[in-house]
Design a protein around this motif. Sequence first.
Motif, PDB file in Angstrom:
ATOM      1  N   THR A   1       1.532  -3.056  -0.350  1.00 48.23           N
ATOM      2  CA  THR A   1       1.494  -2.542  -1.715  1.00 48.23           C
ATOM      3  C   THR A   1       0.517  -1.380  -1.825  1.00 48.23           C
ATOM      4  O   THR A   1       0.294  -0.857  -2.913  1.00 48.23           O
ATOM      5  CB  THR A   1       1.066  -3.648  -2.694  1.00 48.23           C
TER       6      THR A   1
ATOM      7  N   TRP B   1      -0.969   2.527  -0.856  1.00 52.36           N
ATOM      8  CA  TRP B   1      -0.384   3.854  -0.705  1.00 52.36           C
ATOM      9  C   TRP B   1      -0.682   4.388   0.688  1.00 52.36           C
ATOM     10  O   TRP B   1      -1.839   4.547   1.091  1.00 52.36           O
ATOM     11  CB  TRP B   1      -0.916   4.791  -1.792  1.00 52.36           C
ATOM     12  N   TRP B   2       0.368   4.686   1.422  1.00 51.10           N
ATOM     13  CA  TRP B   2       0.310   4.921   2.865  1.00 51.10           C
ATOM     14  C   TRP B   2      -0.630   6.052   3.256  1.00 51.10           C
ATOM     15  O   TRP B   2      -1.364   5.959   4.241  1.00 51.10           O
ATOM     16  CB  TRP B   2       1.723   5.221   3.367  1.00 51.10           C
ATOM     17  N   ASP B   3      -0.627   7.153   2.501  1.00 50.24           N
ATOM     18  CA  ASP B   3      -1.406   8.331   2.889  1.00 50.24           C
ATOM     19  C   ASP B   3      -2.756   8.420   2.193  1.00 50.24           C
ATOM     20  O   ASP B   3      -3.530   9.341   2.470  1.00 50.24           O
ATOM     21  CB  ASP B   3      -0.602   9.609   2.610  1.00 50.24           C
ATOM     22  N   LEU B   4      -3.031   7.482   1.287  1.00 51.83           N
ATOM     23  CA  LEU B   4      -4.300   7.513   0.573  1.00 51.83           C
ATOM     24  C   LEU B   4      -5.356   6.683   1.295  1.00 51.83           C
ATOM     25  O   LEU B   4      -5.022   5.681   1.941  1.00 51.83           O
ATOM     26  CB  LEU B   4      -4.137   6.962  -0.842  1.00 51.83           C
TER      27      LEU B   4
ATOM     28  N   SER C   1      -6.309   3.595  -3.166  1.00 55.24           N
ATOM     29  CA  SER C   1      -5.300   2.610  -3.543  1.00 55.24           C
ATOM     30  C   SER C   1      -5.885   1.602  -4.524  1.00 55.24           C
ATOM     31  O   SER C   1      -5.259   1.232  -5.521  1.00 55.24           O
ATOM     32  CB  SER C   1      -4.775   1.871  -2.306  1.00 55.24           C
TER      33      SER C   1
ATOM     34  N   VAL D   1      -6.142   3.237  -7.944  1.00 51.60           N
ATOM     35  CA  VAL D   1      -4.845   3.306  -8.623  1.00 51.60           C
ATOM     36  C   VAL D   1      -4.485   1.954  -9.232  1.00 51.60           C
ATOM     37  O   VAL D   1      -4.006   1.865 -10.373  1.00 51.60           O
ATOM     38  CB  VAL D   1      -3.752   3.766  -7.643  1.00 51.60           C
TER      39      VAL D   1
END
Length: 317
Positions: A99, A101-104, A109, A112
């Motif tokens: 769940t 965020w892949w690039d953050l 994450s 967010v």
Amino acid sequence: MPVIELSDVSRAFTVTSRAGLRRTKREVRAVDGMSFTVEPGEVMGYIGPNGAGKSTTIKMLTGILVPSGGSIRVAGVDPSRHRLKLAKRIGVVFGQRTTLWWDLPLKDSFAVLQKMYDVPMARHRENLATFVALLDLGELLDVPVRQLSLGQRMRGDIAAALLHDPEIVYLDEPTIGLDVISKARLREFLAEINANRRTTIILTTHDLDDIEALCTRVMVIDHGHQIFDGTLDGLKSSQSAPRTLVVDLATSLPPIEVNGATVTKVDGPRQHLTFPPTTSAAPLLAQIAANYPLVDLSVSEPTIESVITQLYAPTPS
């Protein structure tokens, strides 16, 4: 009041198959007539073989799927009709999906999620500090999620699922692919969260060590039907799984002969004997000590793996 209530819940799917030019449809019931309740603060292991209906049940409990029949209430609401309202009261971790965020970076994450769930900033900071310490995430907060190892990402996912103080957490294979140290850390964390915050945990897993370490209750399902609901001790006693006596002798000898036990393995001077769970080990020990050069011995209770294997073994015709 129970936090989870299922009453005669079923979920059917239509499966289409093709033979030549002909298509045929048939109905498959992934869950069939399931009824149970879960009390606040319980840690329940929900286990069964692949295709038993575990994931389908979890998807109905979270509102992703609508039951074909019966009724469900989670935290007092119907999950499929109040998904957004329920989302703030539950947390979900799927072992093979993230769940985050892949690039953050991991900390972004978490930031967010604080906005998504509208968690008061003071409470978010308090929770984050607690989880970072308990899950050893301090050095990972600035690392993009895509650069985390599986174990590191899983710890991040579990923190993310709990940051908004959910009443109920669903964990689907949370320790899949993790090393021994990562598994132990996650189990300790979950046990502490349950003890300190009374968070209700529903755990689906094939790693039965997770069940033994965390669960006060076990529900076993097969082909959409409940076949056991109770404690681990109750599960073990229900199957009459044998106990094991491990005997170390002074020298290698042929299999020990004693009344009430059977040798299943000989490894040099060490021999393994099984005996019924209702039988006392004391008479067996007395026989062995009187007739053999005994050095050491230990008694092992049935493992949950052996109990589950016996539970699913086909019934002789």
